[in-house]
Design a protein around this motif. Structure first.
Motif, PDB file in Angstrom:
ATOM      1  N   THR A  57       4.074   5.736   3.520  1.00  8.92           N
ATOM      2  CA  THR A  57       3.218   6.893   3.755  1.00  8.92           C
ATOM      3  C   THR A  57       3.991   8.121   3.300  1.00  8.92           C
ATOM      4  O   THR A  57       5.114   8.354   3.738  1.00  8.92           O
ATOM      5  CB  THR A  57       2.843   7.015   5.246  1.00  8.92           C
ATOM      6  N   ILE A  58       3.363   8.890   2.418  1.00 10.27           N
ATOM      7  CA  ILE A  58       4.047  10.014   1.786  1.00 10.27           C
ATOM      8  C   ILE A  58       3.262  11.295   2.024  1.00 10.27           C
ATOM      9  O   ILE A  58       2.056  11.355   1.753  1.00 10.27           O
ATOM     10  CB  ILE A  58       4.188   9.759   0.265  1.00 10.27           C
ATOM     11  N   GLY A  59       3.938  12.303   2.514  1.00  9.09           N
ATOM     12  CA  GLY A  59       3.338  13.622   2.655  1.00  9.09           C
ATOM     13  C   GLY A  59       3.425  14.347   1.318  1.00  9.09           C
ATOM     14  O   GLY A  59       4.494  14.404   0.716  1.00  9.09           O
ATOM     15  N   VAL A  60       2.297  14.847   0.856  1.00 12.73           N
ATOM     16  CA  VAL A  60       2.251  15.523  -0.444  1.00 12.73           C
ATOM     17  C   VAL A  60       1.749  16.952  -0.280  1.00 12.73           C
ATOM     18  O   VAL A  60       1.085  17.284   0.704  1.00 12.73           O
ATOM     19  CB  VAL A  60       1.352  14.755  -1.448  1.00 12.73           C
ATOM     20  N   ARG A  61       2.061  17.777  -1.235  1.00 10.76           N
ATOM     21  CA  ARG A  61       1.640  19.183  -1.215  1.00 10.76           C
ATOM     22  C   ARG A  61       0.137  19.326  -1.465  1.00 10.76           C
ATOM     23  O   ARG A  61      -0.530  20.158  -0.882  1.00 10.76           O
ATOM     24  CB  ARG A  61       2.406  19.979  -2.260  1.00 10.76           C
ATOM     25  N   GLU A  62      -0.379  18.511  -2.394  1.00 10.29           N
ATOM     26  CA  GLU A  62      -1.804  18.561  -2.687  1.00 10.29           C
ATOM     27  C   GLU A  62      -2.252  17.236  -3.268  1.00 10.29           C
ATOM     28  O   GLU A  62      -1.447  16.442  -3.739  1.00 10.29           O
ATOM     29  CB  GLU A  62      -2.138  19.702  -3.640  1.00 10.29           C
ATOM     30  N   LEU A  63      -3.565  17.009  -3.214  1.00 10.45           N
ATOM     31  CA  LEU A  63      -4.198  15.846  -3.807  1.00 10.45           C
ATOM     32  C   LEU A  63      -5.107  16.336  -4.929  1.00 10.45           C
ATOM     33  O   LEU A  63      -5.331  17.544  -5.055  1.00 10.45           O
ATOM     34  CB  LEU A  63      -4.957  15.062  -2.738  1.00 10.45           C
ATOM     35  N   PRO A  64      -5.659  15.449  -5.758  1.00  9.93           N
ATOM     36  CA  PRO A  64      -6.409  15.890  -6.938  1.00  9.93           C
ATOM     37  C   PRO A  64      -7.627  16.773  -6.668  1.00  9.93           C
ATOM     38  O   PRO A  64      -8.062  17.490  -7.569  1.00  9.93           O
ATOM     39  CB  PRO A  64      -6.849  14.574  -7.585  1.00  9.93           C
ATOM     40  N   ASP A  65      -8.169  16.740  -5.474  1.00  8.67           N
ATOM     41  CA  ASP A  65      -9.347  17.548  -5.140  1.00  8.67           C
ATOM     42  C   ASP A  65      -9.094  18.180  -3.778  1.00  8.67           C
ATOM     43  O   ASP A  65      -8.625  17.504  -2.861  1.00  8.67           O
ATOM     44  CB  ASP A  65     -10.587  16.644  -5.093  1.00  8.67           C
ATOM     45  N   PRO A  66      -9.393  19.450  -3.580  1.00 10.55           N
ATOM     46  CA  PRO A  66      -9.123  20.096  -2.287  1.00 10.55           C
ATOM     47  C   PRO A  66      -9.930  19.510  -1.129  1.00 10.55           C
ATOM     48  O   PRO A  66      -9.605  19.755   0.031  1.00 10.55           O
ATOM     49  CB  PRO A  66      -9.473  21.563  -2.526  1.00 10.55           C
ATOM     50  N   HIS A  67     -10.959  18.703  -1.419  1.00  9.49           N
ATOM     51  CA  HIS A  67     -11.735  18.061  -0.356  1.00  9.49           C
ATOM     52  C   HIS A  67     -11.009  16.839   0.219  1.00  9.49           C
ATOM     53  O   HIS A  67     -11.401  16.321   1.251  1.00  9.49           O
ATOM     54  CB  HIS A  67     -13.098  17.603  -0.893  1.00  9.49           C
ATOM     55  N   PHE A  68      -9.973  16.366  -0.449  1.00  8.04           N
ATOM     56  CA  PHE A  68      -9.280  15.155  -0.024  1.00  8.04           C
ATOM     57  C   PHE A  68      -8.188  15.467   0.987  1.00  8.04           C
ATOM     58  O   PHE A  68      -7.365  16.349   0.770  1.00  8.04           O
ATOM     59  CB  PHE A  68      -8.625  14.450  -1.215  1.00  8.04           C
ATOM     60  N   ALA A  69      -8.159  14.675   2.060  1.00  5.23           N
ATOM     61  CA  ALA A  69      -7.073  14.746   3.039  1.00  5.23           C
ATOM     62  C   ALA A  69      -6.144  13.554   2.898  1.00  5.23           C
ATOM     63  O   ALA A  69      -5.000  13.596   3.330  1.00  5.23           O
ATOM     64  CB  ALA A  69      -7.641  14.790   4.456  1.00  5.23           C
ATOM     65  N   VAL A  70      -6.646  12.473   2.295  1.00  5.74           N
ATOM     66  CA  VAL A  70      -5.870  11.237   2.171  1.00  5.74           C
ATOM     67  C   VAL A  70      -6.274  10.507   0.891  1.00  5.74           C
ATOM     68  O   VAL A  70      -7.423  10.602   0.446  1.00  5.74           O
ATOM     69  CB  VAL A  70      -6.085  10.323   3.411  1.00  5.74           C
ATOM     70  N   GLU A  71      -5.303   9.841   0.304  1.00  4.82           N
ATOM     71  CA  GLU A  71      -5.555   8.960  -0.848  1.00  4.82           C
ATOM     72  C   GLU A  71      -4.720   7.706  -0.615  1.00  4.82           C
ATOM     73  O   GLU A  71      -3.569   7.807  -0.173  1.00  4.82           O
ATOM     74  CB  GLU A  71      -5.143   9.646  -2.138  1.00  4.82           C
ATOM     75  N   ILE A  72      -5.309   6.551  -0.884  1.00  2.08           N
ATOM     76  CA  ILE A  72      -4.610   5.283  -0.637  1.00  2.08           C
ATOM     77  C   ILE A  72      -4.689   4.411  -1.891  1.00  2.08           C
ATOM     78  O   ILE A  72      -5.731   4.286  -2.520  1.00  2.08           O
ATOM     79  CB  ILE A  72      -5.224   4.534   0.567  1.00  2.08           C
TER      80      ILE A  72
ATOM     81  N   SER B 176       0.834  -1.205   0.000  1.00  2.00           N
ATOM     82  CA  SER B 176       0.000   0.000   0.000  1.00  2.00           C
ATOM     83  C   SER B 176       0.865   1.249   0.000  1.00  2.00           C
ATOM     84  O   SER B 176       2.001   1.242   0.470  1.00  2.00           O
ATOM     85  CB  SER B 176      -0.897   0.003   1.233  1.00  2.00           C
ATOM     86  N   THR B 177       0.273   2.302  -0.540  1.00  2.00           N
ATOM     87  CA  THR B 177       0.883   3.626  -0.481  1.00  2.00           C
ATOM     88  C   THR B 177      -0.195   4.589  -0.008  1.00  2.00           C
ATOM     89  O   THR B 177      -1.291   4.620  -0.572  1.00  2.00           O
ATOM     90  CB  THR B 177       1.413   4.071  -1.858  1.00  2.00           C
ATOM     91  N   VAL B 178       0.121   5.348   1.034  1.00  2.00           N
ATOM     92  CA  VAL B 178      -0.804   6.320   1.602  1.00  2.00           C
ATOM     93  C   VAL B 178      -0.242   7.715   1.347  1.00  2.00           C
ATOM     94  O   VAL B 178       0.922   7.984   1.647  1.00  2.00           O
ATOM     95  CB  VAL B 178      -0.973   6.103   3.129  1.00  2.00           C
ATOM     96  N   TYR B 179      -1.072   8.578   0.789  1.00  2.00           N
ATOM     97  CA  TYR B 179      -0.686   9.966   0.544  1.00  2.00           C
ATOM     98  C   TYR B 179      -1.509  10.848   1.471  1.00  2.00           C
ATOM     99  O   TYR B 179      -2.741  10.764   1.476  1.00  2.00           O
ATOM    100  CB  TYR B 179      -0.978  10.363  -0.913  1.00  2.00           C
ATOM    101  N   ILE B 180      -0.840  11.667   2.273  1.00  2.00           N
ATOM    102  CA  ILE B 180      -1.545  12.617   3.143  1.00  2.00           C
ATOM    103  C   ILE B 180      -0.936  14.005   2.979  1.00  2.00           C
ATOM    104  O   ILE B 180       0.215  14.144   2.563  1.00  2.00           O
ATOM    105  CB  ILE B 180      -1.546  12.192   4.631  1.00  2.00           C
ATOM    106  N   LEU B 181      -1.730  15.005   3.312  1.00  2.00           N
ATOM    107  CA  LEU B 181      -1.297  16.391   3.098  1.00  2.00           C
ATOM    108  C   LEU B 181      -0.326  16.904   4.152  1.00  2.00           C
ATOM    109  O   LEU B 181       0.523  17.734   3.854  1.00  2.00           O
ATOM    110  CB  LEU B 181      -2.518  17.310   3.040  1.00  2.00           C
ATOM    111  N   ASP B 182      -0.463  16.452   5.381  1.00  4.79           N
ATOM    112  CA  ASP B 182       0.376  16.997   6.448  1.00  4.79           C
ATOM    113  C   ASP B 182       0.783  15.888   7.410  1.00  4.79           C
ATOM    114  O   ASP B 182      -0.023  15.434   8.227  1.00  4.79           O
ATOM    115  CB  ASP B 182      -0.381  18.099   7.189  1.00  4.79           C
ATOM    116  N   MET B 183       2.019  15.451   7.305  1.00  8.74           N
ATOM    117  CA  MET B 183       2.511  14.364   8.150  1.00  8.74           C
ATOM    118  C   MET B 183       2.431  14.717   9.633  1.00  8.74           C
ATOM    119  O   MET B 183       2.095  13.871  10.454  1.00  8.74           O
ATOM    120  CB  MET B 183       3.957  14.019   7.781  1.00  8.74           C
TER     121      MET B 183
END
Length: 151
Positions: A128-143, A95-102
């Motif tokens: 688990t990777i901290g990212v600057r943004e996700l595809p939609d501003p409503h998203f806090a996490v993508e897995i 798995s890979t987890v993307y979040i906005l703020d570690m």
């Protein structure tokens, strides 16, 4: 052996802290099928967002804990559907987890993760990777996950 293969831990006797994930999963590729699940976020097929709190001023707040739970439920449904009911979240090997703020979101994401995988021996490998943004501003996490199941 778990449904998602055998866990490998470098130091299985040492305490790993609050995070539950295997260092690696070993899967024998004999009669298994593999399901590669795309990055999934907390948006329903009807376009509604789970774990989003609308504020009085029209802005919103995304709750990473609620969104992580929703994403994991959605991934479970995807795996069950893609495998005709032969697999579920416990078949996830990677798995890979993307979040906005570690700093502010990791613990809440990890709490929800640990409700599914209650020990390191059954948990998939994870980055688990901290990212600057996700595809939609409503998203806090993508897995994104990979699961295996027997044919």
């Amino acid at each position: 052996m778990s449904l998602n293969g055998q866990s490998f831990l470098l130091d299985p006797e040492k305490r790993a802290g609050p995070t539950r994930y295997s260092h690696a999963r070993v899967v024998q590729p004999s009669t298994h099928h593999t399901v590669y699940v795309s990055g999934i976020a907390a948006v329903s097929p009807d376009g509604t967002y789970e774990g989003v709190i609308e504020n009085a001023d029209g802005s919103f707040t995304a709750d990473v804990k609620q969104q992580t739970a929703a994403v994991l439920r959605r991934i479970d449904s995807i795996i069950r559907g893609a495998s005709n009911g032969k697999a579920n979240l416990y078949n996830v090997v990677d798995s890979t987890v993307y979040i906005l703020d570690m700093k502010t979101q990791y613990a809440d994401m990890n709490d929800e993760w640990n409700k599914i995988w209650t020990d390191r021996a059954s948990a998939p490998s994870r980055a688990t990777i901290g990212v600057r943004e996700l595809p939609d501003p409503h998203f806090a996490v993508e897995i994104k996950v990979t699961a295996i199941f027997e044919a």
